[in-house]
Scaffold this active site. Structure first.
Site, PDB file in Angstrom:
ATOM      1  N   HIS A   1      -7.162   2.560   2.598  1.00  0.00           N
ATOM      2  CA  HIS A   1      -6.581   3.719   1.903  1.00  0.00           C
ATOM      3  C   HIS A   1      -7.121   3.845   0.491  1.00  0.00           C
ATOM      4  O   HIS A   1      -7.065   4.936  -0.093  1.00  0.00           O
ATOM      5  CB  HIS A   1      -5.049   3.630   1.923  1.00  0.00           C
ATOM      6  CG  HIS A   1      -4.488   3.877   3.299  1.00  0.00           C
ATOM      7  ND1 HIS A   1      -3.798   2.910   3.995  1.00  0.00           N
ATOM      8  CD2 HIS A   1      -4.558   4.974   4.107  1.00  0.00           C
ATOM      9  CE1 HIS A   1      -3.455   3.409   5.186  1.00  0.00           C
ATOM     10  NE2 HIS A   1      -3.904   4.652   5.278  1.00  0.00           N
TER      11      HIS A   1
ATOM     12  N   HIS B   1      -8.381   7.172  -1.246  1.00  0.00           N
ATOM     13  CA  HIS B   1      -7.857   7.526  -2.560  1.00  0.00           C
ATOM     14  C   HIS B   1      -8.988   7.814  -3.532  1.00  0.00           C
ATOM     15  O   HIS B   1      -8.874   8.678  -4.410  1.00  0.00           O
ATOM     16  CB  HIS B   1      -6.975   6.375  -3.071  1.00  0.00           C
ATOM     17  CG  HIS B   1      -6.243   6.679  -4.344  1.00  0.00           C
ATOM     18  ND1 HIS B   1      -5.226   7.603  -4.405  1.00  0.00           N
ATOM     19  CD2 HIS B   1      -6.380   6.183  -5.594  1.00  0.00           C
ATOM     20  CE1 HIS B   1      -4.773   7.658  -5.644  1.00  0.00           C
ATOM     21  NE2 HIS B   1      -5.449   6.807  -6.384  1.00  0.00           N
TER      22      HIS B   1
ATOM     23  N   HIS C   1     -10.327   9.004  -7.974  1.00  0.00           N
ATOM     24  CA  HIS C   1      -9.853   7.752  -8.567  1.00  0.00           C
ATOM     25  C   HIS C   1     -10.636   6.594  -7.964  1.00  0.00           C
ATOM     26  O   HIS C   1     -10.244   6.010  -6.958  1.00  0.00           O
ATOM     27  CB  HIS C   1      -8.352   7.568  -8.285  1.00  0.00           C
ATOM     28  CG  HIS C   1      -7.503   8.627  -8.942  1.00  0.00           C
ATOM     29  ND1 HIS C   1      -6.142   8.519  -8.995  1.00  0.00           N
ATOM     30  CD2 HIS C   1      -7.825   9.777  -9.570  1.00  0.00           C
ATOM     31  CE1 HIS C   1      -5.650   9.579  -9.632  1.00  0.00           C
ATOM     32  NE2 HIS C   1      -6.656  10.358  -9.983  1.00  0.00           N
TER      33      HIS C   1
ATOM     34  N   CYS D   1       0.846  -1.189   0.000  1.00  0.00           N
ATOM     35  CA  CYS D   1       0.000   0.000   0.000  1.00  0.00           C
ATOM     36  C   CYS D   1       0.883   1.241   0.000  1.00  0.00           C
ATOM     37  O   CYS D   1       1.828   1.343   0.801  1.00  0.00           O
ATOM     38  CB  CYS D   1      -0.906   0.000   1.244  1.00  0.00           C
ATOM     39  SG  CYS D   1      -1.821   1.544   1.452  1.00  0.00           S
TER      40      CYS D   1
ATOM     41  N   CYS E   1      -4.199  -0.416   0.174  1.00  0.00           N
ATOM     42  CA  CYS E   1      -4.974  -1.397   0.920  1.00  0.00           C
ATOM     43  C   CYS E   1      -6.424  -0.913   0.909  1.00  0.00           C
ATOM     44  O   CYS E   1      -6.684   0.240   0.564  1.00  0.00           O
ATOM     45  CB  CYS E   1      -4.447  -1.516   2.356  1.00  0.00           C
ATOM     46  SG  CYS E   1      -4.693  -0.025   3.327  1.00  0.00           S
TER      47      CYS E   1
ATOM     48  N   CYS F   1     -34.020 -60.209 -19.827  1.00  0.00           N
ATOM     49  CA  CYS F   1     -34.556 -58.899 -19.443  1.00  0.00           C
ATOM     50  C   CYS F   1     -33.568 -57.780 -19.735  1.00  0.00           C
ATOM     51  O   CYS F   1     -33.968 -56.628 -19.952  1.00  0.00           O
ATOM     52  CB  CYS F   1     -34.992 -58.876 -17.981  1.00  0.00           C
ATOM     53  SG  CYS F   1     -33.678 -59.193 -16.802  1.00  0.00           S
TER      54      CYS F   1
ATOM     55  N   CYS G   1       0.417   3.005   3.670  1.00  0.00           N
ATOM     56  CA  CYS G   1       0.805   2.387   4.951  1.00  0.00           C
ATOM     57  C   CYS G   1       1.750   1.212   4.773  1.00  0.00           C
ATOM     58  O   CYS G   1       2.077   0.531   5.732  1.00  0.00           O
ATOM     59  CB  CYS G   1      -0.442   1.946   5.711  1.00  0.00           C
ATOM     60  SG  CYS G   1      -1.311   0.596   4.901  1.00  0.00           S
TER      61      CYS G   1
ATOM     62  N   CYS H   1      -4.711   1.261  -8.692  1.00  0.00           N
ATOM     63  CA  CYS H   1      -5.527   2.328  -9.284  1.00  0.00           C
ATOM     64  C   CYS H   1      -5.294   2.408 -10.779  1.00  0.00           C
ATOM     65  O   CYS H   1      -4.150   2.496 -11.241  1.00  0.00           O
ATOM     66  CB  CYS H   1      -5.182   3.676  -8.622  1.00  0.00           C
ATOM     67  SG  CYS H   1      -6.078   5.052  -9.367  1.00  0.00           S
TER      68      CYS H   1
ATOM     69  N   HIS I   1     -32.512 -58.142 -11.893  1.00  0.00           N
ATOM     70  CA  HIS I   1     -33.575 -58.014 -12.879  1.00  0.00           C
ATOM     71  C   HIS I   1     -33.604 -56.597 -13.432  1.00  0.00           C
ATOM     72  O   HIS I   1     -33.475 -55.624 -12.686  1.00  0.00           O
ATOM     73  CB  HIS I   1     -34.915 -58.343 -12.213  1.00  0.00           C
ATOM     74  CG  HIS I   1     -36.066 -58.315 -13.148  1.00  0.00           C
ATOM     75  ND1 HIS I   1     -36.120 -59.102 -14.276  1.00  0.00           N
ATOM     76  CD2 HIS I   1     -37.190 -57.570 -13.148  1.00  0.00           C
ATOM     77  CE1 HIS I   1     -37.249 -58.852 -14.921  1.00  0.00           C
ATOM     78  NE2 HIS I   1     -37.919 -57.920 -14.260  1.00  0.00           N
TER      79      HIS I   1
END
Lengths: 524, 166
Positions: free
Chosen positions: A80, A84, A89, A56, A77, A175, A59, A69, A462
């Site tokens: 944030h 942002h 954005h 990030c 993160c 059968c 941070c 972005c 059967h």
């Protein structure tokens, strides 16, 4: 039928995505392309730097979700990223999953142009050999069948009993044969073929007499004998019919199965199709090499399976196509997926090939661990599901029967198991027109019309067949034909389940109760 | 989050890593499902659920279908109002030897008539040879091979071998 089934619903963009697109169109996506990385499993991530892990910008957090972005290429993160977004954005991309994210709406959003950009990057890198050799058009075939269906929409006459319903005498542990014959008698395209005299016995006999110069004794044509059985069943006579001539004919052709003892119904079904194919093929126009077989057996039952083997190291995929006349399904040993759709999920799930099955990867140049995945390239008109209830252990020379109940639907949508769906899923369900994408053309809705069940032990069991006519179910137990409830069939232990394309079922003169399960189903 | 003073830094780190991995997996699933639902790829779920419900309902109504009802139906009248003997008693001529045979015993007769496992001949062979069996092969005999197939429907040549007496 709902068109929604065949294509994606293009989701409405949120206002922020719409605004982003207006200002930047696909520029951001395209500039992101170099950073897109797809691993061999088909999962795409964003990798901006070869040497550093993403963090990030505010941070330095490097765990959990991170968003890239699209406007300024900064990474944040979740907390944030929201901050942002306040500078305008709003649209970012989830770094681990390559999914668009609107930081204002705080939700994942979708844009076909973005998926397009992702897929194009993937396509550029992969070398996917598409063996299109079996892409012959089958529209013509379907049209022909549709014509047959219309022709036989004639009234069923004065009889209050369904057409063609007639018991079959058990000739001594036969059968297994009777049960499959009953299913065949009521397979709409097959029934129409024989009742419309598409296999003309006189012409066939004449041809055989002429061809019989080589000396071996004239063998009957199994298709002729099948024709005779159809004639008998649909004659209007309701006393049980003895398919003796048919048995004799079949034993002539399948010498190693000619024995008086209980046989496997599935084996008999395959054998019967083979014999019909053999005889029909010799009389057909020479078929195009590599093209579809046009004998009635294959026209009705033959589909195409696709097998993809993917190198787990580089992602290179090798694809092969094989025709099939049925789909054999393993029962889930864990007893969790005790539904037909569950078995189909297992059937189309990627399977790790064992260490002793390493395949040679063309791309890597050596043997690598691989994943194998099956899917259905082309669906047949009639689908036969074979539930592998009989386990033969060659090691212990024993066989046992698995009595596990398997739920099966009356209406079945095969879309999720088509190659187009499976492959799209492998690439993350991106909105993208895949090569060979014929989901729009292929009808994939099916209706069950016959269920062959086996009760009792392996050696002394059967077989009985339930057939669906005019939306009623009838139990065909050798000579005894009785009506049963839908519930009885649903609760039965299916061994062979026969489904027909819904369009053919509707047009075949069967009045279907369209409102039965869901208002979405409708007859055209 | 573990705030336990007694847990070692190592176990704290491994818990942390585990939680991150778990989180990531959960978000993976959420993201995939979110996409599937938003793009409408999950249609058909309602119908599937309905089918499951109907089947479950059917099973409770029909008691033990495996062992009941399968042979009971033989003592009743069929939908056409007919009854039938346990062993079919229609009589017809064997197309191999011409004799009159009862339907319910036709298969065992035909087996002997055609010679078990032999290719058919126009006249009956009445072979009493017990050495030609289709299953257990002796090295000396040649078998007509019939290849059975499961999902792969490619057609093999039907080898017209003949049985040999060993």
């Amino acid at each position: 039928m709902s068109k929604r089934n065949l294509t994606y619903t293009n989701p409405e963009p949120c206002s922020h995505l719409a605004e982003y697109k207006q200002n930047h169109s696909s520029r951001g996506y395209n500039s992101l392309q170099p950073s897109l990385k797809t691993n061999p499993n088909g999962r795409t991530t964003i990798k901006t730097s070869q040497s550093q892990i993403p963090r990030c910008g505010s941070c330095s957090a490097d765990e959990g979700r991170l968003y890239f972005c699209l406007i300024c290429s900064s990474i944040h993160c979740p907390d944030h990223a929201i901050l942002h977004s306040q500078v305008g954005h709003a649209i970012a991309v989830d770094v681990d999953r390559a999914e668009l994210f609107c930081c204002v709406c705080n939700d994942q959003v979708y844009d076909p142009d973005f998926d397009n950009a992702v897929m194009h990057k993937q396509m550029k890198l992969k070398k996917n050999p598409q063996n299109g050799k079996l892409e012959t058009p089958d529209k013509k075939r379907r049209r022909k069948v549709a014509i047959l269906e219309r022709e036989t929409e004639a009234t069923e006459g004065v009889s209050c009993f369904p057409w063609g319903l007639r018991g079959l005498n058990n000739l001594g542990s036969t059968c297994f044969m009777n049960s499959v014959l009953q299913a065949m008698l009521h397979t709409p395209p097959l029934r129409n073929y024989f009742l419309n005299d598409r296999h003309n016995r006189e012409i066939c006999q004449r041809r055989r007499r002429i061809g019989r110069r080589r000396g071996p004794p004239e063998m009957s044509c199994l298709a002729c004998d099948v024709d005779a059985v159809f004639l008998a069943a649909f004659s209007g006579d309701r006393t049980p019919y003895s398919p003796a001539r048919f048995l004799h004919s079949w034993w002539q052709h399948a010498a190693n199965l000619a024995s008086y003892e209980q046989q496997d119904a599935h084996e008999f079904f395959i054998s019967m199709l083979d014999r019909i194919h053999e005889k029909e093929q010799s009389t057909l126009q020479p078929k195009v090499v590599g093209g579809d077989c046009h004998c009635v057996a294959h026209r009705v039952f033959s589909g195409v399976l696709r097998s993809d083997v993917t190198c787990t190291v580089c992602g290179f995929t090798s694809t092969t196509y094989d025709p099939c006349v049925d789909i054999s399904l393993d029962l889930d040993p864990r007893n969790i997926a005790s539904t037909l759709t569950g078995c189909l999920d297992l059937f189309t799930r990627p399977e790790k090939l064992g260490p002793d099955q390493k395949l040679h990867c063309e791309h890597c140049g050596l043997r690598q661990d691989s994943l194998k995945q099956m899917s259905i390239k082309r669906l047949p008109s009639v689908l036969c599901f074979h539930v592998k209830r009989f386990e033969h252990s060659s090691a212990r020379r024993t066989s046992k029967k698995v009595d596990q109940y398997l739920q099966f639907p009356f209406s079945l949508d095969m879309t999720p198991y088509l190659s187009s769906s499976v492959i799209r899923n492998r690439f993350g369900n991106r909105i993208f027109a895949f090569e060979g994408d014929d989901a729009c053309k292929a009808p994939s809705e099916f209706e069950v019309f016959a269920v062959v069940t086996h009760t009792g032990k392996l050696e002394s069991g059967h077989y009985v067949t339930y057939v669906r006519l005019r939306n009623e179910w009838y139990k065909c137990d050798d000579a005894w034909v009785t009506r049963v409830s839908e519930a009885a069939v649903r609760a039965s232990q299916g061994y062979l389940m026969y489904y027909v394309q819904k369009m053919l079922y509707c047009r075949g003169g069967e009045e279907m109760n369209c409102m039965a399960t869901s208002p979405r189903h409708c007859c055209l | 989050m573990s705030n336990d003073d007694n847990s070692s830094p190592h176990s704290q780190i491994s818990s942390h890593v585990f939680e991150n991995l778990l989180d990531s997996l959960v978000v993976d699933v959420a993201s995939e499902c979110h996409r599937i639902i938003r793009l409408g790829l999950d249609r058909g779920l309602e119908e599937e659920d309905e089918e499951l419900r109907l089947s479950a309902q059917a099973r409770t109504r029909v008691a033990d279908p495996i062992n009941s009802g399968e042979t009971n139906g033989r003592h009743v009248v069929d939908i056409f109002g007919q009854t039938h003997p346990a062993i079919a008693n229609e009589i017809f001529d064997c197309m191999n030897c011409g004799r009159s045979i009862m339907a319910g015993r036709f298969a065992p007769h035909l087996e002997k008539c055609m010679g078990k496992g032999r290719k058919a001949r126009p006249k009956s062979t009445r072979s009493s040879s017990t050495q030609n069996r289709h299953s257990r092969s002796s090295p000396a005999s040649i078998h007509a091979s019939y290849s059975s197939r499961t999902t792969n429907g490619t057609v093999d040549e039907y080898a017209n071998g003949s049985f040999e007496d060993s």
